[in-house]
Every structure is written in structure tokens, then in C-alpha cells.
Design an enzyme around this catalytic site. Structure first.
Site, PDB file in Angstrom:
ATOM      1  N   ARG A   1       4.793  -2.080   8.047  1.00  0.00           N
ATOM      2  CA  ARG A   1       4.314  -1.111   7.323  1.00  0.00           C
ATOM      3  C   ARG A   1       5.556   0.064   7.715  1.00  0.00           C
ATOM      4  O   ARG A   1       5.257   1.418   8.112  1.00  0.00           O
ATOM      5  CB  ARG A   1       3.021  -0.439   7.380  1.00  0.00           C
ATOM      6  CG  ARG A   1       2.235  -1.433   7.083  1.00  0.00           C
ATOM      7  CD  ARG A   1       2.162  -1.891   5.688  1.00  0.00           C
ATOM      8  NE  ARG A   1       1.616  -0.666   4.375  1.00  0.00           N
ATOM      9  CZ  ARG A   1       0.649  -0.441   4.083  1.00  0.00           C
ATOM     10  NH1 ARG A   1      -0.491  -0.893   4.594  1.00  0.00           N
ATOM     11  NH2 ARG A   1       0.435   0.365   3.154  1.00  0.00           N
TER      12      ARG A   1
ATOM     13  N   CYS B   1      -0.486  -2.379  10.340  1.00  0.00           N
ATOM     14  CA  CYS B   1      -1.516  -2.626   9.952  1.00  0.00           C
ATOM     15  C   CYS B   1      -1.931  -3.989   9.764  1.00  0.00           C
ATOM     16  O   CYS B   1      -1.028  -4.677   9.977  1.00  0.00           O
ATOM     17  CB  CYS B   1      -2.189  -1.686   8.862  1.00  0.00           C
ATOM     18  SG  CYS B   1      -1.612  -2.308   7.182  1.00  0.00           S
TER      19      CYS B   1
ATOM     20  N   ARG C   1     -13.337   2.540   2.449  1.00  0.00           N
ATOM     21  CA  ARG C   1     -12.153   3.327   2.628  1.00  0.00           C
ATOM     22  C   ARG C   1     -11.695   3.420   1.081  1.00  0.00           C
ATOM     23  O   ARG C   1     -10.817   4.460   0.640  1.00  0.00           O
ATOM     24  CB  ARG C   1     -10.929   2.639   3.279  1.00  0.00           C
ATOM     25  CG  ARG C   1     -11.106   2.800   4.911  1.00  0.00           C
ATOM     26  CD  ARG C   1     -10.148   2.144   5.531  1.00  0.00           C
ATOM     27  NE  ARG C   1      -8.818   2.945   5.203  1.00  0.00           N
ATOM     28  CZ  ARG C   1      -7.617   2.167   5.315  1.00  0.00           C
ATOM     29  NH1 ARG C   1      -7.499   1.454   6.404  1.00  0.00           N
ATOM     30  NH2 ARG C   1      -6.670   3.204   4.958  1.00  0.00           N
TER      31      ARG C   1
ATOM     32  N   ASP D   1      -2.167  -5.229  -4.737  1.00  0.00           N
ATOM     33  CA  ASP D   1      -3.653  -4.612  -4.358  1.00  0.00           C
ATOM     34  C   ASP D   1      -4.739  -5.387  -5.068  1.00  0.00           C
ATOM     35  O   ASP D   1      -5.650  -5.534  -4.796  1.00  0.00           O
ATOM     36  CB  ASP D   1      -3.764  -3.352  -4.444  1.00  0.00           C
ATOM     37  CG  ASP D   1      -2.956  -2.614  -3.558  1.00  0.00           C
ATOM     38  OD1 ASP D   1      -2.819  -1.172  -3.920  1.00  0.00           O
ATOM     39  OD2 ASP D   1      -2.585  -2.868  -2.726  1.00  0.00           O
TER      40      ASP D   1
ATOM     41  N   LYS E   1      -7.677   6.025  -5.578  1.00  0.00           N
ATOM     42  CA  LYS E   1      -7.566   6.440  -4.170  1.00  0.00           C
ATOM     43  C   LYS E   1      -6.087   6.919  -3.983  1.00  0.00           C
ATOM     44  O   LYS E   1      -5.801   7.719  -3.419  1.00  0.00           O
ATOM     45  CB  LYS E   1      -7.835   5.224  -3.169  1.00  0.00           C
ATOM     46  CG  LYS E   1      -7.481   5.617  -1.932  1.00  0.00           C
ATOM     47  CD  LYS E   1      -7.906   4.282  -0.775  1.00  0.00           C
ATOM     48  CE  LYS E   1      -7.058   3.205  -1.050  1.00  0.00           C
ATOM     49  NZ  LYS E   1      -5.574   3.274  -0.271  1.00  0.00           N
ATOM     50  N   ASN E   2      -4.988   5.942  -4.689  1.00  0.00           N
ATOM     51  CA  ASN E   2      -3.824   6.090  -4.146  1.00  0.00           C
ATOM     52  C   ASN E   2      -3.068   7.092  -5.057  1.00  0.00           C
ATOM     53  O   ASN E   2      -1.869   7.440  -4.955  1.00  0.00           O
ATOM     54  CB  ASN E   2      -3.073   4.715  -4.379  1.00  0.00           C
ATOM     55  CG  ASN E   2      -3.550   3.577  -3.294  1.00  0.00           C
ATOM     56  OD1 ASN E   2      -4.109   4.206  -2.387  1.00  0.00           O
ATOM     57  ND2 ASN E   2      -3.285   2.760  -3.711  1.00  0.00           N
TER      58      ASN E   2
HETATM   59  C1  EPZ Z   1       1.438   1.784  -1.173  1.00  0.00           C
HETATM   60  O1  EPZ Z   1       1.505   1.564   0.123  1.00  0.00           O
HETATM   61  C2  EPZ Z   1      -0.109   1.791  -1.314  1.00  0.00           C
HETATM   62  N1  EPZ Z   1      -0.879   2.784  -0.391  1.00  0.00           N
HETATM   63  C3  EPZ Z   1      -0.667   0.050  -0.865  1.00  0.00           C
HETATM   64  O2  EPZ Z   1      -2.218   0.205  -1.396  1.00  0.00           O
HETATM   65  C4  EPZ Z   1       0.060  -0.535  -1.889  1.00  0.00           C
HETATM   66  O3  EPZ Z   1      -0.387  -1.908  -1.522  1.00  0.00           O
HETATM   67  C5  EPZ Z   1       1.352  -0.397  -1.775  1.00  0.00           C
HETATM   68  O4  EPZ Z   1       1.935   0.767  -2.148  1.00  0.00           O
HETATM   69  C6  EPZ Z   1       2.472  -1.272  -2.647  1.00  0.00           C
HETATM   70  O5  EPZ Z   1       2.035  -1.110  -4.190  1.00  0.00           O
HETATM   71  C7  EPZ Z   1      -1.005   4.120  -1.112  1.00  0.00           C
HETATM   72  O6  EPZ Z   1      -0.321   4.315  -2.031  1.00  0.00           O
HETATM   73  C8  EPZ Z   1      -1.726   4.944  -0.057  1.00  0.00           C
HETATM   74  P1  EPZ Z   1       5.292   0.538  -0.164  1.00  0.00           P
HETATM   75  P2  EPZ Z   1       2.976   2.030   0.787  1.00  0.00           P
HETATM   76  O7  EPZ Z   1       5.977   1.595   0.849  1.00  0.00           O
HETATM   77  O8  EPZ Z   1       3.547   3.114  -0.015  1.00  0.00           O
HETATM   78  C9  EPZ Z   1       8.413  -1.737   2.519  1.00  0.00           C
HETATM   79  C10 EPZ Z   1      -4.209  -0.245  -0.806  1.00  0.00           C
HETATM   80  O9  EPZ Z   1      -4.960  -1.303  -0.594  1.00  0.00           O
HETATM   81  N2  EPZ Z   1       8.806  -0.498   3.133  1.00  0.00           N
HETATM   82  O10 EPZ Z   1       5.261   0.554  -1.510  1.00  0.00           O
HETATM   83  O11 EPZ Z   1       2.818   2.215   2.344  1.00  0.00           O
HETATM   84  C11 EPZ Z   1       7.092  -2.122   3.127  1.00  0.00           C
HETATM   85  O12 EPZ Z   1       6.934  -2.646   4.475  1.00  0.00           O
HETATM   86  C12 EPZ Z   1      -2.975   0.075  -0.169  1.00  0.00           C
HETATM   87  O13 EPZ Z   1      -4.765   0.866  -1.740  1.00  0.00           O
HETATM   88  C13 EPZ Z   1       9.843  -0.271   4.149  1.00  0.00           C
HETATM   89  O14 EPZ Z   1      10.765  -1.219   4.417  1.00  0.00           O
HETATM   90  O15 EPZ Z   1       3.476   0.685   0.480  1.00  0.00           O
HETATM   91  C14 EPZ Z   1       6.489  -3.026   2.102  1.00  0.00           C
HETATM   92  O16 EPZ Z   1       7.178  -4.389   2.313  1.00  0.00           O
HETATM   93  C15 EPZ Z   1      -2.632  -1.137   0.657  1.00  0.00           C
HETATM   94  N3  EPZ Z   1      10.178   0.854   4.535  1.00  0.00           N
HETATM   95  C16 EPZ Z   1       7.215  -2.439   0.745  1.00  0.00           C
HETATM   96  O17 EPZ Z   1       8.214  -1.651   1.114  1.00  0.00           O
HETATM   97  C17 EPZ Z   1       9.485   2.011   4.217  1.00  0.00           C
HETATM   98  O18 EPZ Z   1      10.105   3.232   4.555  1.00  0.00           O
HETATM   99  C18 EPZ Z   1       6.482  -1.811  -0.094  1.00  0.00           C
HETATM  100  O19 EPZ Z   1       5.541  -0.978   0.655  1.00  0.00           O
HETATM  101  C19 EPZ Z   1       8.662   1.954   3.327  1.00  0.00           C
HETATM  102  C20 EPZ Z   1       8.370   0.499   2.560  1.00  0.00           C
END
Ligand code: EPZ
Length: 418
Positions: free
Chosen positions: A122, A117, A397, A305, A22-23
């Protein structure tokens, strides 16, 4: 609201194929916006989130041809609308992945803020700050990101937090920017490498994939190409853990073993017997589950995850364990539901302290997010009796045909329309 009824207490036995990731699929579908040709994708998973991303691109003027057998042809080379509206974005946060490509290709984008969420706030500040460094003029008003850029220009961007979709957005934006972009402290998840390789096949000039610093020399246009989506390592991990918690024995096909090192390492510590060939894994667990302590971390660490799924394994272990969630601030809500099934878990901020119990009890439970739902399915499979999981739209999803695959493995799983 659809529910899943599980009559648990039986081990999982048999063989299934792992679906596409998915990702990886979500950013790669979004990358078709950058192309001046068509993008032909194979091993595309049949998931609700993928359908949502397709629906989003269709609102912008893209067309899709489903060639069957998980193959998809995307014609997104001349869009006529650069808006990602709230009604779609609110159902899938990953819609933010169209922001970078729209800005890079068309110089404008109006994308609804994804909002938080269940698992956390996020924020997308790192996406926005990076695009501003590349010359985008971005205003946030009425819940929308309004972005404009004559032509993005290369920049050096150091990400203060490792962000997966932030890395994807900025890497995609940089492929058509003028000049060189240096992205530092990037995510190195396999899904990012799969995206980068897809962009390279389209003619993008990217170096350093798989390292924390990637360099992108912008080009004037990207061509169409074909690309295969990598297998879903999180789906694979979920079924590997399912074999262990039910004391069964599974053969998983069509996966990438090299994407599962941290998961396999934990399962071996828990007492699993694991063997593998080229893209197959055989897993079983006889005897007691050994408790395993871990923290979630960016790749190559233990993925956030799979944290909820591993919690079910620890809940049934012969001893005490600790799990620390370091990525998201609120990704322990499955604990409350597992406690209702008899798990002995105490929380202190973002750490769960688990005392293994002999068994979990069937109960009506509610899914809160995608991976928490998967954990409740695993818990229900181990518990004798009837577990009803509500709000299973979360599961659909991210898990392709989970009821069919589990039934193929001997589980008694039924989808209910409440
Ligand atoms: C991706 O989400 C994945 N989703 C998530 O999978 C996964 O849990 C996550 O990466 C971590 O591996 C997809 O790829 C579609 P991040 P993402 O930006 O990119 C902070 C699933 O179950 N952050 O790596 O949204 C954030 O709050 C889903 O398949 C900021 O502060 O996660 C978090 O604490 C859930 N500012 C950390 O970084 C930003 O602009 C990591 O988030 C962006 C992120």
C-alpha cells in the site's frame, strides 16, 4: 478480541437498507478541512473507520455535531494542529486523505506513513510525487511525511497507476492551489465522483469528473455546504452475493444500481434472478450456481473489494472457475480460511483456481482484512453448524451493524466477547 458466531445453513430472506459508502464518506469528511464554512453530511454510515476519521480531525481542532439519522455537521474551518499521528493512522490507512487538504489549506502537514496492511504494501508514492509536482516540499523521516508549501501551484500530473485515494488527495489539494491542475489517468470510482461533486458544491472549479482526465482551476477559498454520501456499492454487492450463496431471496433498498453494473453482470452469469426499480434490487438464486471467471479491475471493472465475496460463490458453484486479483499483491488470504471450510481452491501467484463443492463446513476461522471477513461471514452463512469468526473488528470497519442486518434477514448471528 470480539468474535462472530454464525449458525449457518439457512437461506437469507427479507429486506434491508444499504448504508452510506465508507469509501465516499472518508475522503468527503477529510475535505471539510478545505472549507471556510461548515460541512453538513447526510447518509453517513456508522462505521469504525468513520469514527476514526472523526477522531483524527478532532485531534486537529475540528468539532462534530451528530444530528442523528446518519447526519453529521463538521466544523473544521480553523484547525490548530496539522498532525496525523501514527497511533491513529496505523488503525486506518485512509488517514492519508488529510495530507492534501492540510497542505492546500494551511501549507503544512505531518502525517504518519500509513504502512502496509494485510492485502499489500500500500505505498503512497503517487500521492507524494503529485504533491511535490504542485510545489510541496516533502521529507520522509522517522515514519512521517513532513510536508510544507507556501501555496500549492497547479501542475499537470499523470498517474502511472490508477489510485483511488491518490486521486482524491490530489484533487482536493488542487482545489486551493494557484492556477490550473490537470490530473491524468485518475480513478473514476463513484466515490471519487461523489467527492468531486461535494467539492464543486463548496465552490471548487472541477471539470471532467467521471473521465480519466480532470481539470481543476484553483480558487482562494471553499465555502461550507451540505452533501449526501452515496450508497455503499460494496456492502450492496456483499448482500447480493449473500442471497445467492444461501439460495435465498432479498430486496435491497437505498442503493445506486448504476454503480453495480459489473457485479450484476457477474451475478446474472452465475444464475441469479435479478430485477430492479429506482433504487431497489430484488435478487434470488434457485438451482445450481454457475461458475464465473473474472479479473478484478479499476472501476467500471469488477471491484477488488468484492473479489473475496465472489470467491465464496465460486466455491459452491457447479464447476470450475478462475479469479485473478490484479489490484493488490496479497489479497487472497481468505483462500486459506475457505480451504479450512472445505473449499477446493488452488493458488498460482495472483490467480485462484476454484473447483466448486456441494457445501462448505462450519469451522473456527480468522478474519485478516475487511473484505476477507465479509467472505468468511458469507461462507459461515452457507455452512450447516457453528462458524466462529475471530478478529471481527475488521468487519465493523466497513459494514454497518452487519449482525443486526443479517439477523433481520433470518440469519442466526451472535456477537461474542472472547
Ligand atoms: C482504495 O484504496 C479503497 N480504500 C480500497 O478499499 C480499494 O480496495 C482500493 O481503493 C482499490 O479500489 C478507500 O477508498 C479508503 P489504490 P487505495 O491507491 O486508494 C498502488 C476497502 O476494503 N498504489 O487505488 O489505498 C497500490 O499498491 C478498501 O474498502 C501505488 O503503487 O488503493 C495498488 O496496487 C481496501 N502507489 C493500486 O495502486 C500509490 O501511491 C491501487 O491502490 C497508491 C497506490
Amino acid at each position: 478480541m470480539k468474535k462472530l458466531k454464525i449458525i449457518g445453513g439457512r437461506p437469507l430472506f427479507g429486506e434491508i437498507d444499504i448504508s452510506g459508502s465508507k469509501n465516499a464518506a472518508l475522503p468527503i469528511i477529510a475535505s471539510s478541512i478545505l472549507s471556510s464554512g461548515n460541512l453538513i453530511l447526510s447518509n453517513v454510515p456508522k462505521l469504525h473507520d468513520v469514527s476514526t476519521m472523526i477522531k483524527l480531525l478532532k485531534t486537529m481542532g475540528a468539532s462534530f455535531i451528530d444530528h442523528g439519522d446518519h447526519c453529521l455537521k463538521i466544523e473544521a474551518h480553523s484547525l490548530n494542529n496539522y498532525i496525523a499521528s501514527y497511533d491513529l493512522v496505523k488503525t486506518m490507512r485512509a488517514s492519508i486523505l488529510v495530507l492534501g487538504p492540510l497542505l492546500a489549506k494551511y501549507g503544512e502537514a505531518r502525517v504518519s506513513l500509513p504502512g502496509g496492511c494485510a492485502i499489500g504494501a500500500r505505498p503512497v508514492n503517487l500521492h507524494i510525487n503529485g504533491l511535490r509536482k504542485m510545489g510541496a516540499e516533502i521529507n520522509i523521516k522517522e515514519g512521517y511525511i513532513d510536508a510544507k508549501a507556501n501555496r500549492l501551484r497547479g501542475a499537470t500530473i499523470s498517474l502511472e497507476t490508477i489510485t483511488v485515494t491518490g486521486t482524491a488527495n490530489l484533487m482536493m489539494a488542487a482545489t486551493l492551489a494557484k492556477g490550473k491542475t490537470l490530473l491524468k489517468n485518475v480513478a473514476i470510482e463513484p466515490e471519487i465522483i461523489n467527492l468531486g461533486e461535494c467539492l464543486q458544491s463548496m465552490g471548487a472549479n472541477i471539470e471532467g469528473l467521471g473521465t480519466r482526465i480532470i481539470s481543476i482551476e484553483g480558487v482562494d477559498s471553499l465555502r461550507g455546504h451540505s452533501h449526501e454520501i452515496i450508497p455503499d456499492r460494496i456492502e450492496a454487492a456483499t448482500y447480493l452475493i449473500g442471497a445467492c450463496v444461501t439460495k435465498g431471496s432479498l430486496k435491497l433498498n437505498k442503493l445506486r444500481i448504476d454503480h453495480l453494473d459489473s457485479v450484476i453482470d457477474l451475478l446474472k452469469k452465475a444464475g441469479a434472478q435479478i430485477s430492479f426499480q429506482k433504487n431497489q434490487i430484488d435478487v434470488s438464486l434457485n438451482g445450481d450456481i454457475q461458475p464465473i471467471n473474472f479479473s478484478t479491475n479499476p472501476y467500471p471493472g469488477v471491484p477488488t473489494d468484492v473479489q473475496a465475496q465472489f470467491m465464496v460463490l465460486n466455491a459452491l458453484a457447479d464447476g470450475d472457475s478462475e479469479i485473478k486479483e490484479t489490484i493488490f499483491e496479497n489479497r487472497l488470504m481468505h483462500v486459506l480460511e475457505l480451504q479450512r471450510m472445505g473449499a477446493d481452491i488452488n493458488l498460482d501467484k495472483n490467480t485462484a483456481y476454484i473447483k466448486g463443492v456441494r457445501k462448505l463446513n462450519a469451522a473456527p476461522v480468522m478474519a485478516t482484512d475487511l473484505r476477507a471477513s465479509a467472505a468468511l461471514v458469507l461462507a459461515g452463512l452457507t455452512a450447516k453448524g457453528e462458524t466462529i469468526i475471530d478478529r471481527i473488528y475488521h468487519i465493523d470497519r466497513g459494514y454497518e451493524e452487519i449482525d443486526r442486518k443479517l439477523s433481520q434477514l433470518g440469519a442466526q448471528v451472535l456477537r461474542l466477547d472472547s
